[in-house]
Scaffold this motif. Structure first.
Motif, PDB file in Angstrom:
ATOM      1  N   SER A  42       0.944  -1.238   0.020  1.00 34.25           N
ATOM      2  CA  SER A  42       0.075  -0.079   0.022  1.00 34.25           C
ATOM      3  C   SER A  42       0.855   1.101  -0.054  1.00 34.25           C
ATOM      4  N   ASP A  43       2.145   1.195   0.265  1.00 32.80           N
ATOM      5  CA  ASP A  43       2.975   2.173   0.212  1.00 32.80           C
ATOM      6  C   ASP A  43       3.486   2.746  -1.222  1.00 32.80           C
ATOM      7  N   TYR A  44       3.068   1.823  -2.036  1.00 34.67           N
ATOM      8  CA  TYR A  44       3.498   2.044  -3.580  1.00 34.67           C
ATOM      9  C   TYR A  44       2.189   2.125  -4.440  1.00 34.67           C
ATOM     10  N   CYS A  45       1.136   2.468  -3.674  1.00 37.26           N
ATOM     11  CA  CYS A  45      -0.078   2.640  -4.584  1.00 37.26           C
ATOM     12  C   CYS A  45      -0.399   4.058  -5.012  1.00 37.26           C
ATOM     13  N   TYR A  46      -1.186   4.198  -6.186  1.00 37.77           N
ATOM     14  CA  TYR A  46      -1.527   5.589  -6.817  1.00 37.77           C
ATOM     15  C   TYR A  46      -2.729   5.863  -6.236  1.00 37.77           C
ATOM     16  N   ASN A  47      -3.557   5.263  -5.431  1.00 36.94           N
ATOM     17  CA  ASN A  47      -4.829   5.681  -5.017  1.00 36.94           C
ATOM     18  C   ASN A  47      -4.872   5.377  -3.393  1.00 36.94           C
ATOM     19  N   ARG A  48      -3.602   5.162  -2.850  1.00 30.75           N
ATOM     20  CA  ARG A  48      -3.648   4.982  -1.319  1.00 30.75           C
ATOM     21  C   ARG A  48      -2.617   5.978  -0.739  1.00 30.75           C
ATOM     22  N   TYR A  49      -2.966   6.759   0.301  1.00 32.86           N
ATOM     23  CA  TYR A  49      -2.090   7.695   0.708  1.00 32.86           C
ATOM     24  C   TYR A  49      -1.945   7.160   2.157  1.00 32.86           C
ATOM     25  N   ASN A  50      -0.651   6.955   2.566  1.00 32.49           N
ATOM     26  CA  ASN A  50      -0.631   6.637   4.072  1.00 32.49           C
ATOM     27  C   ASN A  50       0.574   7.754   4.731  1.00 32.49           C
ATOM     28  N   HIS A  51      -0.255   8.208   5.693  1.00 37.76           N
ATOM     29  CA  HIS A  51       0.396   9.366   6.519  1.00 37.76           C
ATOM     30  C   HIS A  51       1.743   9.032   6.789  1.00 37.76           C
ATOM     31  N   GLY A  52       2.665  10.009   6.526  1.00 34.05           N
ATOM     32  CA  GLY A  52       4.292   9.640   7.124  1.00 34.05           C
ATOM     33  C   GLY A  52       4.970   9.181   5.870  1.00 34.05           C
ATOM     34  N   ILE A  53       4.499   8.580   4.876  1.00 34.93           N
ATOM     35  CA  ILE A  53       5.213   7.853   4.020  1.00 34.93           C
ATOM     36  C   ILE A  53       5.214   8.837   2.880  1.00 34.93           C
ATOM     37  N   ALA A  54       6.367   9.209   2.269  1.00 35.38           N
ATOM     38  CA  ALA A  54       6.692   9.917   0.988  1.00 35.38           C
ATOM     39  C   ALA A  54       5.690   9.345  -0.144  1.00 35.38           C
ATOM     40  N   PHE A  55       4.854  10.312  -0.714  1.00 30.30           N
ATOM     41  CA  PHE A  55       3.680   9.864  -1.663  1.00 30.30           C
ATOM     42  C   PHE A  55       4.631  10.171  -3.173  1.00 30.30           C
ATOM     43  N   ASN A  56       5.807   9.572  -3.570  1.00 30.53           N
ATOM     44  CA  ASN A  56       6.443   9.441  -4.668  1.00 30.53           C
ATOM     45  C   ASN A  56       6.787   8.400  -5.228  1.00 30.53           C
ATOM     46  N   LYS A  57       6.530   6.999  -4.948  1.00 33.00           N
ATOM     47  CA  LYS A  57       6.668   5.930  -5.750  1.00 33.00           C
ATOM     48  C   LYS A  57       5.299   4.999  -5.709  1.00 33.00           C
ATOM     49  N   HIS A  58       5.113   4.970  -7.054  1.00 32.00           N
ATOM     50  CA  HIS A  58       3.855   4.427  -7.352  1.00 32.00           C
ATOM     51  C   HIS A  58       3.892   3.350  -8.346  1.00 32.00           C
ATOM     52  N   LEU A  59       3.209   2.022  -8.100  1.00 31.32           N
ATOM     53  CA  LEU A  59       3.203   0.750  -8.892  1.00 31.32           C
ATOM     54  C   LEU A  59       2.035   0.123  -8.988  1.00 31.32           C
ATOM     55  N   PHE A  60       1.002   0.549  -7.942  1.00 34.26           N
ATOM     56  CA  PHE A  60      -0.176  -0.390  -7.960  1.00 34.26           C
ATOM     57  C   PHE A  60      -1.722   0.750  -7.764  1.00 34.26           C
ATOM     58  N   VAL A  61      -2.409  -0.208  -8.060  1.00 37.69           N
ATOM     59  CA  VAL A  61      -3.712   0.570  -7.808  1.00 37.69           C
ATOM     60  C   VAL A  61      -4.195  -0.472  -6.585  1.00 37.69           C
ATOM     61  N   TYR A  62      -4.520   0.121  -5.808  1.00 36.33           N
ATOM     62  CA  TYR A  62      -5.150  -0.772  -4.574  1.00 36.33           C
ATOM     63  C   TYR A  62      -6.443  -1.120  -4.524  1.00 36.33           C
ATOM     64  N   MET A  63      -6.764  -2.419  -4.469  1.00 34.09           N
ATOM     65  CA  MET A  63      -8.037  -3.108  -4.522  1.00 34.09           C
ATOM     66  C   MET A  63      -8.853  -3.134  -3.149  1.00 34.09           C
ATOM     67  N   ASN A  64      -8.173  -4.031  -2.473  1.00 33.11           N
ATOM     68  CA  ASN A  64      -8.335  -4.198  -1.142  1.00 33.11           C
ATOM     69  C   ASN A  64      -6.836  -4.438  -0.234  1.00 33.11           C
ATOM     70  N   ARG A  65      -7.209  -4.877   0.898  1.00 31.94           N
ATOM     71  CA  ARG A  65      -5.929  -5.210   1.657  1.00 31.94           C
ATOM     72  C   ARG A  65      -5.053  -6.304   1.394  1.00 31.94           C
ATOM     73  N   SER A  66      -5.483  -7.158   0.363  1.00 27.20           N
ATOM     74  CA  SER A  66      -4.679  -8.124   0.185  1.00 27.20           C
ATOM     75  C   SER A  66      -4.698  -8.373  -1.370  1.00 27.20           C
ATOM     76  N   THR A  67      -5.155  -7.585  -2.363  1.00 25.70           N
ATOM     77  CA  THR A  67      -5.227  -7.597  -3.563  1.00 25.70           C
ATOM     78  C   THR A  67      -4.884  -6.142  -4.492  1.00 25.70           C
ATOM     79  N   TYR A  68      -4.221  -6.244  -5.374  1.00 25.81           N
ATOM     80  CA  TYR A  68      -3.626  -4.933  -5.819  1.00 25.81           C
ATOM     81  C   TYR A  68      -3.525  -5.165  -7.344  1.00 25.81           C
TER      82      TYR A  68
END
Length: 261
Positions: A42-68
């Motif tokens: 989830s740290d590497y998702c286009y559609n998921r922002y985790n506070h405290g993690i730099a939002f500059n690396k994107h590879l996945f589209v988050y679907m649910n907690r286990s699926t991308y």
């Protein structure tokens, strides 16, 4: 090699595929000896922002907690960005991508919005994308699962709201129905009703009648959306009162549309 680079390497030829976090962790452990607990997709998702993690690396589209869905770096992605604030029970929308360009919302509003004090709004580009995706789901439900449009009221109801935005040039309220309206257009609050019925009636809650200005009724029929009525609520031909609801005959709306055309 960072975990980010490891992920890119093992998924290099899998653009567009849906994968699981378990699968990625197993492959990274086997290939690089990477500790699975250190891998947080989830740290590497286009559609998921985790506070405290730099939002500059994107590879996945988050679907649910286990699926991308893996779409790779620098994808021309269009979609909303969600965050789950600490202690919150639901996600919040914090920004959006448009063809690979990202913008955070400011003060819970889209940057270009000037509707200070109103609920935050979703841009029309996002609405157009959602309209397309929801319509694909509607077609799947009807053609593959043999559902009737009248059995998919929530789905066609949401499509009707998107259709209203695209037709009027208005903006879709994120807090749908909370304030008695669904779309805002030039300061006018629009209540949207969608029906797949050719007859029968449309109901309006008396308790929220003073919380919108205009009424927009759209009908889904013959694989198309058609506007039955769009105008001030004072012009709605209220037929009768049943309980705490006003009822409007669809035939009366058709008559008005015919007279105006």
């Amino acid at each position: 090699m960072t975990i980010y680079e490891q992920i890119k390497h093992i998924l290099n030829d899998r653009i567009g595929e849906v994968i699981t976090s378990k699968e990625v962790k197993e492959v990274l452990l086997k290939t690089y000896g990477t500790n699975p607990s250190s891998i947080i997709l989830s740290d590497y998702c286009y559609n998921r922002y985790n506070h405290g993690i730099a939002f500059n690396k994107h590879l996945f589209v988050y679907m649910n907690r286990s699926t991308y869905k893996y779409i790779g770096e620098n994808a021309l992605y269009t979609g909303l960005v969600f965050q789950r604030p600490k202690g919150a029970e639901a996600d919040q929308i914090v920004g959006e991508w448009t063809n690979g360009l990202f913008a955070f919302y400011e003060n819970d509003q889209i940057i270009e919005s000037s509707n200070e004090g109103d609920p935050a709004y979703i841009s029309k580009k996002q609405v157009a994308k959602l309209y397309e995706e929801y319509f694909d789901i509607l077609k799947f439900e009807m053609t593959t699962l043999n559902c009737k449009a009248t059995e998919l009221r929530h789905l066609i109801g949401r499509l009707g709201e998107f259709f209203c935005v695209l037709q009027t040039g208005g903006e879709l309220a994120r807090q749908t129905n909370q304030h008695g309206f669904d779309v805002l257009n030039n300061g006018r609050r629009i209540s949207v009703k969608t029906t797949a019925q050719d007859k029968s009636f449309i109901s309006i809650n008396q308790n929220t009648f003073d919380q919108f200005d205009d009424f927009f009724v759209v009908q889904y029929i013959d694989d198309d959306f058609k506007v039955l009525f769009y105008g001030p609520k004072e012009q709605v031909p209220l037929s009768r009162v049943y309980g705490n609801k006003y009822e409007v005959n669809i035939s009366a709306l058709k008559k008005i549309r015919k007279e105006q055309s």
